[in-house]
Design an enzyme around this catalytic site. Structure first.
Site, PDB file in Angstrom:
ATOM      1  N   VAL A 184      43.240  54.052  36.203  1.00  0.00           N
ATOM      2  CA  VAL A 184      42.066  53.289  36.630  1.00  0.00           C
ATOM      3  C   VAL A 184      42.288  51.800  36.388  1.00  0.00           C
ATOM      4  CG1 VAL A 184      39.651  52.822  36.152  1.00  0.00           C
ATOM      5  CG2 VAL A 184      40.468  55.166  36.261  1.00  0.00           C
ATOM      6  N   ALA A 185      42.840  51.497  35.213  1.00  0.00           N
ATOM      7  CA  ALA A 185      42.995  50.093  34.857  1.00  0.00           C
ATOM      8  C   ALA A 185      44.063  49.413  35.696  1.00  0.00           C
ATOM      9  CB  ALA A 185      43.352  49.982  33.383  1.00  0.00           C
ATOM     10  N   ILE A 231      45.561  50.340  38.714  1.00  0.00           N
ATOM     11  CA  ILE A 231      45.542  50.317  40.181  1.00  0.00           C
ATOM     12  C   ILE A 231      44.603  49.204  40.637  1.00  0.00           C
ATOM     13  CG2 ILE A 231      44.865  51.574  42.248  1.00  0.00           C
ATOM     14  CD1 ILE A 231      45.832  54.109  40.856  1.00  0.00           C
ATOM     15  N   GLU A 240      42.499  48.474  42.748  1.00  0.00           N
ATOM     16  CA  GLU A 240      41.692  48.890  43.902  1.00  0.00           C
ATOM     17  C   GLU A 240      40.625  47.865  44.238  1.00  0.00           C
ATOM     18  OE1 GLU A 240      40.674  49.652  40.566  1.00  0.00           O
ATOM     19  OE2 GLU A 240      40.817  51.788  40.938  1.00  0.00           O
ATOM     20  N   ASP A 276      39.966  16.503  69.613  1.00  0.00           N
ATOM     21  CA  ASP A 276      39.367  15.689  70.670  1.00  0.00           C
ATOM     22  C   ASP A 276      39.274  14.273  70.167  1.00  0.00           C
ATOM     23  OD1 ASP A 276      38.884  17.737  72.358  1.00  0.00           O
ATOM     24  OD2 ASP A 276      36.802  18.037  71.754  1.00  0.00           O
ATOM     25  N   ASN A 328      40.696  45.597  30.633  1.00  0.00           N
ATOM     26  CA  ASN A 328      40.568  45.371  32.064  1.00  0.00           C
ATOM     27  C   ASN A 328      39.267  44.743  32.471  1.00  0.00           C
ATOM     28  OD1 ASN A 328      43.015  46.734  32.737  1.00  0.00           O
ATOM     29  ND2 ASN A 328      42.040  46.669  34.741  1.00  0.00           N
ATOM     30  N   ASP A 361      40.075  40.731  31.012  1.00  0.00           N
ATOM     31  CA  ASP A 361      40.687  40.421  32.285  1.00  0.00           C
ATOM     32  C   ASP A 361      39.691  39.874  33.273  1.00  0.00           C
ATOM     33  OD1 ASP A 361      43.290  40.783  32.471  1.00  0.00           O
ATOM     34  OD2 ASP A 361      43.180  42.423  33.895  1.00  0.00           O
TER      35      ASP A 361
END
Ligand code: ATP
Length: 857
Positions: A277-278, A280, A282, A324, A691, A695
């Site tokens: 979980v930590a 990856i 995602e 322009d 995490n 983090d």
């Protein structure tokens, strides 16, 4: 309702309107009855669903399941803590996503189109959502039709209705009633439908249906398009998938090795799952969207309104800005400074000179309720000149004695327009336009040489030249088209006007050049006018080329490709040719930002990498096609946006670098410990904690990091460059490894020196290492001591806050119970801080080496 079969009088009567438009009380009453002229948007996800969605992630569900299993197996505290951490994670994700969505909503509100509506006899500029049935609406080339309308008046009006009928060829519109009642929408040529595009001409219609009652409202569901992923997100998604498999494999291996070593299956399972979980990433694609949305919000404060989110990310890669001239590089404040009348033959006997008369009546400007002129700035300048020099009375007298009976509106391909006026029992045809366009339309016997020379003389002085010619006829030409009308003209004269460059533009051009971005001017104006201004603002230098539309048309694809990087000014180009320029630059691997304002600019805006429309003078159609809208029409804003885009991308890259390094460190640590014969160093709670807290908070604060000093001194980022280029990949691997080595070293030392609380030390070192890391990677090459440790206040707060929370986890008795930690002695704490500081200094050393390497290169 069969509005198309009814006469104009009947339509006006049935809608209780008149040629003067509605009055305020009628508007209010209709608003109460029919509501706002809006299409109902796609149903937004309610907030609670957005929140629940945060749990809709396979890995999170696995984690929750594992927590429950562990609870059943006996350890309830673990279960509760993991659930709390998951919940906190969801709350943070939700808040971020919700705020990003709100920011995007606010931006899309800003982008709603305006419409010119006649009310109380006067034209008004309104947001198109204010239109009610019965309102008289003026349609001009480039407008999106704001409501379903029965047309009352048309002048060469053509409407492209592909959004409704699929037919992409514009339809010629009429105003007379039709006979067939049940004809298809495409055949109802005296109607204009909401959402279709006016491609040429002018007209006035009466709104017969608004909002969801319109034809497009009935099929509104079809319009809803999903947001596309940005290139970065696509790459991230692909990369994330591959990485997930790798991490899952590592976790399975970890689990098996643990079992073989005789660890308890349930706790081993929990460690493996927490690690998965930590580690990856995602959430990264979602976090990138959030960073981009917040970037878009910041950009709007700098007057750049982002319509397509990926543009925020790609802005930083721009290598060519094709702009322009009029209004973007110049102020669009035109003033006529010179007039050159010509003596025509058989001049009508008018109360003013012929040229002045032409200037007064050949125009579409209107005086608005607030006494300001509305209309094309070129025409406003011409009319104001007459107003000031000849007086208001004469101006109005000319309008009265020369009533307009027909017209051929201006378009930037012909660069010319014609109006037809009744003059006693004859017709006076007046054309105005670019000097060469008019020269081509003069009577055959006339030698255009001196005429063109005069125009060239004015253009060299940087003046914009508008030429006039006329013809008196007894009968209107048949058919009434360009070929029959704009021919055999007699010259009437020319007017020269100045349009000073915007003051800030010179600096912006210089900034572009140092940033490796080439500014290019593309204009419909005269080559000499364009070159004079380009030189003045520093855009055109010695060896660089000026090319005009005719020369451009004569070049083959290969010839253009060969020259295109040296051409700095394109003059007298038609909007269609802009597409050739974009495509040629793209063949040379350039990343092109292209500005445009007209309806014909839509294709080049769409195919450029960043299409930029004008917020003030731009047509709805160009805005629809653009990726970004300049709210102030200013070239400088593009440069500011590029700078901001570079910063946003930099910060996203730093963020990814930070998260990936941390995840790497966790994997290395946990995976290598058993191989080195040591127990699993961290508990699931520790992993999740690092995490989420150590983090998450500082990572988010990285997006508030200021731009690096050299951000506009380095060349644009290559578009094919991956997220892991420029040493980012190496950094992630080696710093992650270093963190693991330091952490495992701590573990080995603490176990050998019989520290009961070795796990707390390991946990603390790894947590603090993240903080050291985040401080150091704030800049890619400036040393943090030089930059100031706390120069990013949000990050400073996040780091200090996280440090204090970490102390709480170590020293508070209840936290000790939850996190299975034990207080550290002051000496041990200092050792932990010292070890974590190694990471900070290692990253600083990396900068030193890299700076030296680049300097040598
Ligand atoms: P840019 O592309 O930089 O905005 P531009 O506004 O000069 O340049 P166009 O609007 O296509 O480009 O104008 C091209 C030429 O057509 C001008 O140089 C001028 O001579 C002529 N022109 C512009 N506006 C009008 C007008 N309202 N009526 C007649 N001629 C016009």
């Amino acid at each position: 309702m069969n509005w198309h079969t009814k006469s104009i009088e009947t339509v006006l009567a049935e809608l209780n309107s008149s040629e003067a438009g509605l009055d305020n009380s009628a508007v209010e009453q209709k608003r109460a009855q029919f509501g706002w002229n809006l299409l109902q948007e796609k149903k937004k996800k309610p907030a609670w669903l957005l929140f629940l969605n945060q749990f809709n992630d396979f890995m999170i569900l696995v984690l929750i399941a594992a927590a429950i299993i562990s609870g059943i197996a006996g350890d309830l505290t673990d279960t509760i803590i993991i659930l709390i951490i998951v919940l906190l994670n969801a709350i943070m994700g939700f808040v971020q996503e919700y705020r990003a969505e709100k920011a995007m909503d606010a931006l899309s509100q800003l982008a709603t189109p305006q419409a010119t509506v006649i009310r109380n006899r006067k034209p008004e500029q309104l947001s198109s959502k204010e239109i009610v049935p019965g309102d008289l609406v003026v349609l001009e080339a480039g407008n999106l039709v704001p409501a379903d309308m029965r047309l009352l008046e048309v002048h060469s009006l053509r409407i492209e209705e592909s959004s409704l009928t699929g037919e992409s060829i514009p339809i010629d519109k009429i105003h007379k009633p039709l006979e067939e009642a049940d004809s298809s929408l495409g055949d109802r040529v005296n109607m204009a439908y909401k959402g279709t595009q006016v491609s040429a001409g002018r007209g006035v219609g009466i709104a017969v249906a608004t909002g969801m009652q319109t034809e497009i409202g009935k099929i509104a569901g079809m319009l809803q398009t999903g947001d596309a992923l940005t290139p970065l997100q696509k790459r991230m998604n692909e990369f994330g998938k591959k990485l997930s498999y790798l991490i899952l494999l590592i976790c399975v291996a970890l689990f098996v090795v643990g079992l073989l070593r005789g660890e308890e299956p349930v706790s081993m399972l929990l460690v493996a799952i927490s690690l998965a979980v930590a580690a990856i990433p995602e959430a990264l694609p979602a976090l990138i969207t959030i960073a981009l949305a917040r970037g878009a919000k910041r950009l709007v404060a700098k007057n750049a309104l982002i319509r397509k989110l990926p543009a925020v990310e790609t802005l930083g890669s721009v290598t060519f800005i094709c702009s322009d001239k009029t209004g973007t590089l110049t102020q669009n404040k035109m003033t006529v400074v010179e007039t050159v009348p010509y003596n025509g033959k058989e001049e009508p006997n008018l109360p003013a000179g012929l040229l002045e008369t032409c200037m007064a009546v050949n125009q579409d400007v209107k005086k608005a309720a607030d006494n300001n002129w509305i209309g094309d700035p070129t025409e406003i300048a011409l009319v104001e000149y007459i107003y000031k020099n000849k007086g208001e009375a004469l101006y109005h007298q000319l309008q009265e004695i020369l009533p307009r009976v027909a017209e051929l509106p201006f378009d930037s391909d012909r660069k010319c327009m014609t109006t037809v006026h009744r003059w006693e029992n004859q017709y006076l045809l007046i054309s105005k336009g670019a000097s060469e366009s008019i020269a081509q339309r003069l009577e055959k016997s006339y030698d255009p040489g001196p005429w063109l020379q005069e125009a060239s003389r004015m253009a060299k002085e940087g003046k914009r030249v508008i030429a006039y010619a006329y013809r008196l006829v007894d009968q209107l030409p048949e058919p009434f088209d360009y070929d029959q009308v704009e021919t055999e003209l007699h010259p009437a004269g020319m007017a020269g006007m100045i349009d000073p460059p915007r003051e800030e533009v010179k600096d912006a051009i210089k900034a572009c050049k140092t940033a490796g971005i080439q500014p290019v001017m593309i204009t419909g104006d005269h080559p000499e006018t364009a070159a004079a201004i380009a030189r003045e603002i520093g855009l055109l230098e010695k060896d660089e080329l000026v090319v005009n539309g005719r020369e451009l048309a004569a070049l083959t694809e290969a010839e253009l490709d060969q020259k295109v990087e040296r051409i700095k000014v394109y003059a007298r180009v038609s909007p269609e040719q802009k597409l050739n320029i974009v495509q040629s630059l793209q063949r040379k691997h350039h990343f092109v930002a292209m500005t445009g304002d007209g309806v014909n600019d839509a294709p080049s805006l769409k195919s450029s990498n960043i299409g930029v429309a004008m917020g003030i003078t731009g047509t709805d159609v160009s805005k629809e096609a653009a990726h970004m809208i300049l709210l102030d029409d200013n070239f400088t804003t593009i440069v500011k946006a590029v700078k901001e885009g570079r910063r946003i991308y930099d910060n996203i890259r730093k963020f990814v670098k930070y998260i990936m390094t941390c995840n790497g460190a966790e994997i290395w640590t946990i995976f290598m410990a058993p191989l080195l014969g040591m127990p699993i160093p961290l508990l699931p709670i520790h992993i999740l904690w690092i995490n989420l807290v150590t983090d998450g908070l500082p990572g988010l604060a990285l997006s508030a990091e200021k731009a690096e000093d050299d951000i506009m001194q380095r060349p644009p980022r290559r578009t094919d460059e991956g997220l892991f280029s420029e040493g980012t990949g190496y950094h992630i691997v080696w710093v992650g490894l270093l963190m693991a080595v330091v952490t495992l070293g701590t573990q080995a030392w603490a176990i050998n020196t019989n520290h009961e609380n070795w796990q707390t030390m390991v946990f603390t070192v790894l947590s603090l290492a993240q903080l050291g890391h985040v401080l150091a990677i704030r800049s890619d090459h400036t040393f943090i001591y030089k930059k100031g440790l706390f120069s990013n206040p949000s990050l400073a707060i996040a780091v200090v806050g996280t440090f204090i929370i970490q102390l709480g986890v170590i020293y508070l008795p209840f936290a000790n119970k939850i996190f299975k930690t034990a207080p550290l002695s002051l000496q041990d704490l200092l050792i932990c801080i010292g070890l974590a500081a190694i990471i900070f200094h290692a990253v600083e050393l990396e900068k030193w080496i890299r700076n030296r390497y680049y300097r040598r290169k």
